[in-house]
Write a protein that holds these residues in place. Structure first.
Motif, mmCIF file in Angstrom:
data_model
loop_
_atom_site.group_PDB
_atom_site.id
_atom_site.type_symbol
_atom_site.label_atom_id
_atom_site.label_comp_id
_atom_site.label_asym_id
_atom_site.label_seq_id
_atom_site.Cartn_x
_atom_site.Cartn_y
_atom_site.Cartn_z
ATOM 1 N N PHE A 91 50.109 33.133 48.038
ATOM 2 C CA PHE A 91 51.522 32.758 48.152
ATOM 3 C C PHE A 91 51.784 31.861 49.358
ATOM 4 C CE2 PHE A 91 51.923 36.369 45.245
ATOM 5 C CZ PHE A 91 52.734 35.791 44.278
ATOM 6 N N VAL A 94 51.111 28.620 47.833
ATOM 7 C CA VAL A 94 52.241 28.250 46.976
ATOM 8 C C VAL A 94 53.386 27.700 47.821
ATOM 9 C CG1 VAL A 94 54.070 29.202 45.513
ATOM 10 C CG2 VAL A 94 51.698 29.822 45.084
ATOM 11 N N VAL A 105 42.411 34.110 43.500
ATOM 12 C CA VAL A 105 43.000 34.293 42.169
ATOM 13 C C VAL A 105 42.129 35.234 41.336
ATOM 14 C CG1 VAL A 105 43.725 33.141 40.049
ATOM 15 C CG2 VAL A 105 44.117 32.033 42.260
ATOM 16 N N LEU A 154 54.142 35.108 39.994
ATOM 17 C CA LEU A 154 53.410 33.855 39.795
ATOM 18 C C LEU A 154 53.793 33.144 38.499
ATOM 19 C CD1 LEU A 154 49.882 34.856 41.112
ATOM 20 C CD2 LEU A 154 51.371 33.098 42.079
ATOM 21 N N LEU A 159 59.066 31.483 41.510
ATOM 22 C CA LEU A 159 57.919 31.055 42.316
ATOM 23 C C LEU A 159 58.277 29.882 43.222
ATOM 24 C CD1 LEU A 159 54.896 31.573 42.868
ATOM 25 C CD2 LEU A 159 54.382 29.862 41.123
#
Length: 217
Positions: A91, A94, A105, A154, A159
């Protein structure tokens, strides 16, 4: 609850999702002397109950099981820390608009797959709902619920709202629920005010230095 655990229910839950809240349970990434909230399995269970990832009955059951099988509890605790750090890195990437590492992942996918092995669809009066099965005294139950939270986020439109605190010594993650999506701080009362104070100090110091130069001239 031991005295050392009493402060955990006072931890702020500012993430907006369980998976982000668990990422915020350590201050060791940026500060060598930072706090670690999840020091053992009991900490994990107490935090999970605080964050809504366990109910009170499940928490009590897991703590009893941990007393009976401390090695299994310790292994689940190590797994929780590894999952937490993978979730943080995913994250954080992200939030920075970077691709996460595939290894992180993969680790999350393993936890998600295990979580869904214990979920069943059951009919309700208004349709269907997910129900957890076979999780009594399952040491990894907090991990599975955290993993499911991460997977849900996700693939969610939310997100795009994931942010990482702009504080100099803070890496907490949160969902930006502000209307213009301009929130920069995990907590305005903490990192936000600290940054404001630093800016004011720098401005006052700059003004004072400027006056001094003019006086010497």
């Amino acid at each position: 609850m031991s005295a050392s655990k009493e402060w955990i229910p006072r931890l702020k839950l500012i993430g907006g999702a369980v998976c982000l809240d668990i990422a915020n349970t350590t201050g060791l990434r940026l500060e060598p002397d930072g706090e670690e909230a999840l020091r053992d399995y009991e900490d994990l269970v107490v935090w999970a109950a605080h964050a809504g990832a366990l109910d009170a009955k499940e928490g009590r059951s897991l703590l009893r099981a941990a007393e009976a099988e401390p090695k299994k509890a310790a292994a689940a605790h190590r797994g929780a820390i590894a999952l937490r750090e993978a979730i943080y890195r995913i994250f954080s990437a992200v939030a920075a608009r970077r691709a996460p590492e595939q290894g992180d992942v993969d680790l999350l996918n393993e936890a998600v797959a295990e979580a869904y092995r214990h979920l069943r669809l059951v009919p309700t009066t208004i349709g269907f709902a997910w129900e957890w099965r076979g999780v009594e005294a399952a040491f990894e139950l907090p991990l599975w619920r955290v993993a499911r939270s991460a997977a849900d986020l996700l693939v969610s439109p939310e997100l795009d709202r994931v942010r990482e605190c702009a504080g100099e010594k803070c890496d907490w993650l949160f969902l930006d629920a502000s209307k213009n999506q301009s929130r920069r701080w995990c907590d305005m009362a903490a990192c936000g005010n600290r940054a404001k104070a630093q800016r004011n100090y720098a401005r006052r110091r700059g003004n004072a230095t400027g006056v001094g130069r003019e006086g010497k001239a």
